[in-house]
Design a protein around this motif. Sequence first.
Motif, mmCIF file in Angstrom:
data_model
loop_
_atom_site.group_PDB
_atom_site.id
_atom_site.type_symbol
_atom_site.label_atom_id
_atom_site.label_comp_id
_atom_site.label_asym_id
_atom_site.label_seq_id
_atom_site.Cartn_x
_atom_site.Cartn_y
_atom_site.Cartn_z
ATOM 1 N N ARG A 22 0.744 -1.063 0.083
ATOM 2 C CA ARG A 22 -0.121 -0.087 0.039
ATOM 3 C C ARG A 22 0.821 1.093 -0.290
ATOM 4 O O ARG A 22 0.656 2.144 -0.770
ATOM 5 C CB ARG A 22 -0.812 0.067 1.229
ATOM 6 N N ARG A 23 1.924 1.127 0.833
ATOM 7 C CA ARG A 23 2.855 2.204 0.588
ATOM 8 C C ARG A 23 3.492 2.542 -0.498
ATOM 9 O O ARG A 23 3.553 3.934 -0.776
ATOM 10 C CB ARG A 23 4.048 1.945 1.848
ATOM 11 N N VAL A 24 3.595 1.830 -1.529
ATOM 12 C CA VAL A 24 4.169 1.847 -2.850
ATOM 13 C C VAL A 24 2.882 2.094 -3.877
ATOM 14 O O VAL A 24 3.257 2.023 -5.163
ATOM 15 C CB VAL A 24 5.234 0.904 -3.246
ATOM 16 N N GLY A 25 1.842 2.256 -3.143
ATOM 17 C CA GLY A 25 0.679 2.322 -4.375
ATOM 18 C C GLY A 25 -0.055 1.128 -4.791
ATOM 19 O O GLY A 25 -0.723 1.461 -5.767
ATOM 20 N N LEU A 26 -0.013 0.178 -4.351
ATOM 21 C CA LEU A 26 -0.591 -1.231 -4.825
ATOM 22 C C LEU A 26 -1.661 -1.591 -3.838
ATOM 23 O O LEU A 26 -1.517 -1.662 -2.727
ATOM 24 C CB LEU A 26 0.440 -2.245 -4.826
ATOM 25 N N ARG A 27 -2.577 -2.162 -4.383
ATOM 26 C CA ARG A 27 -3.831 -2.637 -3.692
ATOM 27 C C ARG A 27 -3.452 -4.091 -2.971
ATOM 28 O O ARG A 27 -2.748 -4.851 -3.394
ATOM 29 C CB ARG A 27 -5.147 -2.896 -4.471
ATOM 30 N N LEU A 87 10.399 -2.313 -4.873
ATOM 31 C CA LEU A 87 10.597 -1.191 -3.799
ATOM 32 C C LEU A 87 9.901 -1.653 -2.501
ATOM 33 O O LEU A 87 10.593 -1.335 -1.423
ATOM 34 C CB LEU A 87 10.137 0.113 -4.421
ATOM 35 N N ALA A 88 8.665 -2.255 -2.481
ATOM 36 C CA ALA A 88 8.309 -2.814 -1.138
ATOM 37 C C ALA A 88 8.857 -3.736 -0.627
ATOM 38 O O ALA A 88 9.093 -3.637 0.730
ATOM 39 C CB ALA A 88 6.669 -3.171 -1.498
ATOM 40 N N ARG A 89 9.713 -4.797 -1.290
ATOM 41 C CA ARG A 89 10.664 -5.506 -0.626
ATOM 42 C C ARG A 89 11.852 -4.831 -0.034
ATOM 43 O O ARG A 89 12.460 -5.342 0.978
ATOM 44 C CB ARG A 89 10.904 -6.631 -1.756
ATOM 45 N N ALA A 90 12.338 -3.744 -0.697
ATOM 46 C CA ALA A 90 13.541 -3.213 -0.374
ATOM 47 C C ALA A 90 13.119 -2.342 0.978
ATOM 48 O O ALA A 90 14.565 -2.337 1.940
ATOM 49 C CB ALA A 90 13.840 -2.288 -1.279
ATOM 50 N N ILE A 91 12.206 -2.183 1.322
ATOM 51 C CA ILE A 91 11.917 -1.320 2.640
ATOM 52 C C ILE A 91 11.052 -2.187 3.801
ATOM 53 O O ILE A 91 10.871 -1.545 4.532
ATOM 54 C CB ILE A 91 11.067 -0.056 2.307
ATOM 55 N N ALA A 92 10.818 -3.307 3.273
ATOM 56 C CA ALA A 92 10.024 -4.318 4.376
ATOM 57 C C ALA A 92 10.508 -4.389 5.524
ATOM 58 O O ALA A 92 9.837 -4.443 6.631
ATOM 59 C CB ALA A 92 9.912 -5.508 3.584
ATOM 60 N N ALA A 93 12.092 -4.537 5.769
ATOM 61 C CA ALA A 93 12.583 -4.419 7.057
ATOM 62 C C ALA A 93 13.018 -3.297 7.694
ATOM 63 O O ALA A 93 13.878 -3.425 8.628
ATOM 64 C CB ALA A 93 13.542 -5.677 6.822
ATOM 65 N N ASP A 94 12.489 -2.070 7.106
ATOM 66 C CA ASP A 94 12.874 -0.982 7.486
ATOM 67 C C ASP A 94 14.380 -0.624 7.705
ATOM 68 O O ASP A 94 15.001 -0.195 8.587
ATOM 69 C CB ASP A 94 12.187 -0.511 8.917
ATOM 70 N N ASN A 96 10.568 7.359 -9.375
ATOM 71 C CA ASN A 96 11.317 8.194 -8.798
ATOM 72 C C ASN A 96 10.703 9.222 -7.705
ATOM 73 O O ASN A 96 11.341 9.190 -6.342
ATOM 74 C CB ASN A 96 11.818 9.472 -9.642
ATOM 75 N N GLU A 97 9.466 9.397 -7.822
ATOM 76 C CA GLU A 97 8.722 10.303 -6.677
ATOM 77 C C GLU A 97 8.599 9.507 -5.365
ATOM 78 O O GLU A 97 8.957 9.762 -4.470
ATOM 79 C CB GLU A 97 7.535 10.718 -7.124
ATOM 80 N N LEU A 98 8.416 8.065 -5.667
ATOM 81 C CA LEU A 98 8.138 7.229 -4.448
ATOM 82 C C LEU A 98 9.361 6.958 -3.943
ATOM 83 O O LEU A 98 9.537 6.905 -2.343
ATOM 84 C CB LEU A 98 7.630 5.642 -4.920
ATOM 85 N N ILE A 99 10.465 6.612 -4.572
ATOM 86 C CA ILE A 99 11.743 6.660 -3.785
ATOM 87 C C ILE A 99 12.046 7.886 -3.143
ATOM 88 O O ILE A 99 12.557 7.612 -2.066
ATOM 89 C CB ILE A 99 13.020 6.363 -5.073
ATOM 90 N N ARG A 100 12.070 9.087 -3.587
ATOM 91 C CA ARG A 100 12.359 10.165 -2.824
ATOM 92 C C ARG A 100 11.540 10.145 -1.641
ATOM 93 O O ARG A 100 12.038 10.436 -0.659
ATOM 94 C CB ARG A 100 12.053 11.330 -3.833
ATOM 95 N N GLU A 101 10.111 10.175 -1.597
ATOM 96 C CA GLU A 101 9.271 10.197 -0.667
ATOM 97 C C GLU A 101 9.789 9.296 0.573
ATOM 98 O O GLU A 101 9.767 9.578 1.849
ATOM 99 C CB GLU A 101 7.837 9.984 -1.175
ATOM 100 N N ILE A 102 10.112 7.686 0.013
ATOM 101 C CA ILE A 102 10.239 6.959 1.018
ATOM 102 C C ILE A 102 11.542 7.185 1.848
ATOM 103 O O ILE A 102 11.750 6.810 3.087
ATOM 104 C CB ILE A 102 10.031 5.434 0.435
#
Length: 248
Positions: free
Chosen positions: A121-126, A147-154, A176-182
């Motif tokens: 959901r954080r990367v915009g997927l249902r 990208l969701a996998r890359a950030i899964a473990a904080d 690019n916008e997602l990466i910057r925001e995250i």
Amino acid sequence: MIDIKGVHKSFGAHHVLQGVNMKIAKGESMVIIGGSGTGKSVLLKCILGLETPDAGSILVYGQEADQGDRDAFLARFGMLFQGAALFDSLPVWQNVAFRLLRGAGKLSKTDARDLAVEKLRRVGLRADVADKFPAELSGGMQKRVGLARAIAADPEIIFFDEPTTGLDPIMSGVINELIREIVVEMGATAMTITHDMSSVRAIADKVAMLHDGAVQWSGPIAKLETSGNPYLDQFLHGRAEGPIEAVR
């Protein structure tokens, strides 16, 4: 966060890195640019300890990759691979939670799936994407899953290897916008390898250019266009003439 000093790496007679020096501060987004075969991916592998430098040192929080607890060292990193690199045989949620389902402190399947859905959901997927397989997704959706996998473990440090490869300009802008925001939201330290100058301008706090195995220029994104560096200037404007010789 990352301190690279005089790093050399050769493969036989091919000298890839020839004295790379670079510092990446905590919470900083560093983007590394340069032509194909200039050693960008090799440098990344050296930081992760997948390749051992022939000379020099790489410190992460003052620790060498080959010292101390290897699992604890790698737990600090997240990685978005070029082409997403998802496991075809696993549903999306297991791809996202891959690390969390293994090793010490692993989560139950229920908790891991819930966390995976949250990251999706954080990367915009249902949420219904979680039970699909990678082959059922578009290239842009696969990249978001990666990208969701890359950030899964904080993680404290995230590497992005050509994050917009194979995507159309609009989807590239979204990623690019997602990466910057995250990165900003997590306060993570980021290192990105890319040829895409739109990614550079969207993601970077600082930029470093690799050529001939060394950093030819490094500085803040605000000085990218006015650096006066002949290597960087030629690369930015795609000129055939200049200190970088085109392979014919």
